[in-house]
Enzyme design. Structure first.
Site: not given
Ligand code: ADP
Ligand code: MG
Length: 393
Positions: A30, A37, A175
């Site tokens: 991500g 991520v 969000d």
């Molecule tokens: P941001 O603040 O950059 O939006 P997020 O916490 O929403 O960060 O994470 C971005 C992306 O990373 C998510 O949309 C998902 O696809 C992936 N992701 C985040 N946390 C996890 C997790 N625990 N397991 C699997 N994928 C994750």
């Protein structure tokens, strides 16, 4: 894995001391505005030791103050330890307060099964990496087209259950959107992630909004007003006031375009957990209307134009007045009355008639996409809706 991704992962391993002793980076999963991520293998994974051991992984570089750390120690989380984790590298451009806020709220929500827990967090200089269990999920942009009403029901029940427990803690996520809800169709369960914008209800700094007063409609104190913009294609001059000396109102407008509730657009200063319920409504509208993204506005004014073409000017004016604003528009295609959700869902999904279960879902939709936050369904209300309790097939 792409060579540029490999390069990026090597960079993290090189710049963050100790990280490669503990994790093996597998892939980048991500990339957002505030973080990147990665999926990683936990090299300390021990199949025989099933609970997350927060206390031993909370070493000296754990970002929480020692007082809090002690409380975590010895508290069994009951969660199964997994081999894979998600490493969320928070950009150094993110404010330290935002990072602290996210880690603190996740700590508060550690008992909620449908909130992705924080295992630990590491800091090195100005870099912060949060460690979360890896949650397998499918990409919403792929799955939403194939969803039958029964699938929508599972998805929404899981999302509403997650929000219900977050809201019980008086926390607004702020969000809610598909990329922040990791849904696994096999388990029919998802987890909420990304509490970077979340806040405690009532933490707003300004005076309460008119909508908290019973007599808001009669009160005519105008704090500021909105002028709607003409669509650029018509070539009219834009209707923004040029030298507006009125004090502007400060309200939290964080969130994602297309998912923001009307009261957020109207700069309401007493925002509640109901703003998340509007966003759930937008997700349901996407599913029923089979269009993603459903709303596609460039800014708040565009978003208001999109909203008013659905609700019509009469209801938009009432909604604006609730928050001490005036809504005016001279866009000829925006009617006074607006359209019913049933009509909109039919248009959007290009069908003549809705099935009974789609009609039921559409009734839930109208309870969620309600302009007045005090009349909008809460997560607890929604879970009692006929769509969940008495589903027609
Ligand atoms: P941001 O603040 O950059 O939006 P997020 O916490 O929403 O960060 O994470 C971005 C992306 O990373 C998510 O949309 C998902 O696809 C992936 N992701 C985040 N946390 C996890 C997790 N625990 N397991 C699997 N994928 C994750
Ligand atoms: Mg996100």
């Amino acid at each position: 894995v792409d060579e540029s991704v490999r390069e990026d992962m090597r960079k993290l391993e090189d710049t963050f001391p100790g990280i490669s002793d503990r994790f093996r980076l597998v892939n980048r999963i991500g990339e957002g505005t505030f973080s990147t991520v990665y999926k990683a293998e936990d090299l300390h994974y021990d199949a025989h030791q099933n609970d997350w051991d927060i206390s031993t992984s909370a070493q000296d570089n754990y970002t929480e103050p020692p007082s809090k750390r002690r409380r975590v120690q010895g508290e069994p989380t009951g969660r199964k330890k997994t081999k894979f984790v998600a490493l969320k590298k928070i950009y150094v451009t993110s404010s330290p307060l935002r990072i602290q806020n996210e880690l603190e709220l996740l700590h508060d929500l550690r008992g909620c099964g449908s909130v992705c827990p924080l295992i630990t967090a590491f800091r090195y200089q100005d870099q912060v990496v949060a460690v979360l269990p890896y949650f397998p999920h499918t990409d919403f942009r792929i799955q939403y087209r194939t969803f039958m009403v029964a699938d929508m029901r599972h998805y929404l029940r899981s999302l509403m259950t997650a929000l219900n427990s977050v809201h019980e803690h008086d926390i607004l996520h702020r969000d809610i959107k598909p990329t922040n809800f990791l849904y696994n169709p096999d388990l029919k369960e998802g987890v909420l992630v990304d509490f970077g914008l979340a806040e405690r209800q009532g933490s707003e700094y300004s005076s309460p909004c008119l909508c908290t007063h019973q007599s808001y409609v009669r009160r005519s104190r105008i704090l500021s007003s909105y002028y709607s913009k003409n669509p650029p294609s018509t070539g009219f001059s834009a209707g923004y006031p040029k030298n507006d000396s009125r004090p502007s109102r400060r309200a939290n407008r964080a969130g994602t375009r297309g998912f923001r509730a009307p009261e957020v657009l109207f700069k309401c200063t007493s925002q509640t957990t109901k703003i998340d319920m509007w966003s759930v409504g937008v997700i349901l509208l996407t599913l029923l209307g089979r269009r993603f993204p459903f709303f596609n506005s460039a800014d708040d004014i565009d978003a208001m134009i999109e909203m008013s073409s659905i609700f019509g000017t009469r209801r938009m004016k009432t909604a604006a007045a609730m928050h001490g604003q005036i809504f005016e528009t001279n866009i000829p295609t925006i009617g006074e009355k607006g359209y019913s959700w049933e009509k909109l869902v039919k248009w959007s999904s290009c069908v003549e008639d809705l099935t009974e279960s789609e009609q039921q879902a559409t009734r839930l939709l109208s309870g969620l996409m309600e302009l007045d936050p005090s009349k909008r369904l809460s997560a607890a209300d929604a879970l009692q809706h006929e769509f969940f309790t008495d589903p027609v097939h």
